[in-house]
Design a protein around this motif. Structure first.
Motif: not given
Length: 284
Positions: A45-52, A263-264
Motif C-alpha cells: 500500500w505504498v504508491s510505486p509512482e511517488d512513494g506515498f 518506509p513501510r
C-alpha cells in the motif's frame, strides 16, 4: 441505420445493471499519480509512482509484521460503553454500533502477539477507520493489557499510532488514558523490555501527548502527520504562517522528536533491528 439510432425512446437501465468500472481498481495519490489497486496492495500500500504511504489498518500491519501472518489476538472482544449517555448529532451508543457494523472492528485498537523474524513480538495497532482512531477507555485498557502481556512474558512491545486524539464522547474517561498508558510504559521500562513507537498518518492529540512519543525509539512512516493540535488550529492560535512541511514526519525528525523515518517496505526489518540493538542480541 438502426445500429446508430436508438429505435426506442425512454430506455431506463437499472443502476445495478450499468457497466461502470468497478470501484477499487485504481487509486489516485495526492500528487495525482494513478496506481492499479492490485499493484498497490502488492507494494504494501505504498504508491510505486511517488512513494506515498496509503493509510492502512491493523489487518494490513499485522500481515506485514508477523511471520506468515500468524498471530494470536489478545482481548479481542472488549467493547466501549456509553457511560455518560453522550449525545451530539447522534447518540454515542449509535455511533459505536455504526462503527462496528461498518468496520467489523470492536474498537480503535487491536493487539496481536506472534513471531516477527522468528522472535515473539506484541503489537498494538490503532485503526483510524473506527471513529478516527480516537482514544477511549477501551483503547487505553487494551494497550495497558498488551503492555502487561509484554512484561509478564518478557516480550518487546510495538505501538502503532494512528489517531485523531482523545474520544470526546467519553470526556474525562478518555483523558485518563494518557496517564494510564504512560504509567504502564514506565513499568515496561522498569522491566527492561524494549518499546518501539511507530507514528503513522495521522498521529495527533492525546496519542502524541502520551504513548506515541514515549518509545525507547520513536519512528514514523514517510509523510505522516504528527502533532498535537492540527495545523489550522496552530495557525489560528499563533496568527503566523506555518513553515513548509509543518508537522510532517520529516519536519518532526528534523526538530528532534523522532529517531528515524522508516518506509513501510523496511518496517519489519528495522523494527527487529532496533529491538536486537536495544537487547544487545545478534542482529537477525
Amino acid at each position: 441505420m438502426a445500429w446508430f439510432k436508438r429505435t426506442e425512446k425512454g430506455i431506463q437501465t437499472a443502476t445495478e445493471d450499468k457497466k461502470d468500472v468497478p470501484k477499487g481498481l485504481w487509486y489516485k495519490s495526492p500528487t495525482g499519480k494513478i496506481v492499479d489497486a492490485e499493484e498497490l496492495a502488492k507494494n504494501l500500500w505504498v504508491s510505486p509512482e511517488d512513494g506515498f504511504h496509503v493509510r492502512i489498518g491493523s489487518r494490513e500491519y499485522f500481515e506485514i509484521l508477523f511471520d506468515n501472518n500468524e498471530f494470536t489476538e489478545l482481548d479481542a472482544n472488549i467493547t466501549s460503553k456509553d457511560t455518560l449517555g453522550f449525545v451530539d448529532t447522534k447518540k454515542y451508543s449509535e455511533r459505536l454500533k455504526d462503527a462496528m457494523d461498518k468496520t467489523k472492528l470492536k474498537d480503535a485498537v487491536r493487539t496481536g502477539v506472534g513471531k516477527s523474524k522468528g522472535k515473539d513480538l506484541v503489537v498494538c495497532c490503532m485503526d483510524f477507520a473506527f471513529i478516527g482512531g480516537s482514544m477511549g477507555a477501551v483503547v487505553g485498557e487494551k494497550i495497558a493489557r498488551g503492555i502487561d502481556h509484554s512484561i509478564k512474558n518478557k516480550i518487546p512491545f510495538l505501538m502503532i499510532s494512528k489517531s485523531g486524539g482523545a474520544r470526546m464522547m467519553e470526556a474525562a474517561y478518555s483523558l485518563m488514558q494518557l496517564a494510564k498508558t504512560s504509567a504502564k510504559l514506565a513499568q515496561l521500562a522498569d522491566a527492561g523490555i524494549p518499546y518501539i513507537s511507530l507514528c503513522t498518518d495521522p498521529t495527533t492529540g492525546g496519542t502524541t501527548a502520551s504513548y506515541a512519543m514515549l518509545g525507547d525509539i520513536n519512528i514514523a512512516e514517510p509523510g505522516a502527520l504528527i502533532g498535537f493540535a492540527g495545523p489550522r488550529v496552530v495557525k489560528d492560535t499563533t496568527g503566523k504562517d506555518l513553515p513548509e512541511g509543518f508537522q510532517t514526519a520529516e519536519f518532526v525528525l528534523e526538530h528532534g522528536f523522532l529517531d528515524f523515518i522508516t518506509p513501510r517496505k523496511e518496517l519489519k526489518d528495522k523494527v527487529n533491528l532496533y529491538i536486537d540493538l536495544i537487547q544487545n542480541q545478534p542482529i537477525r
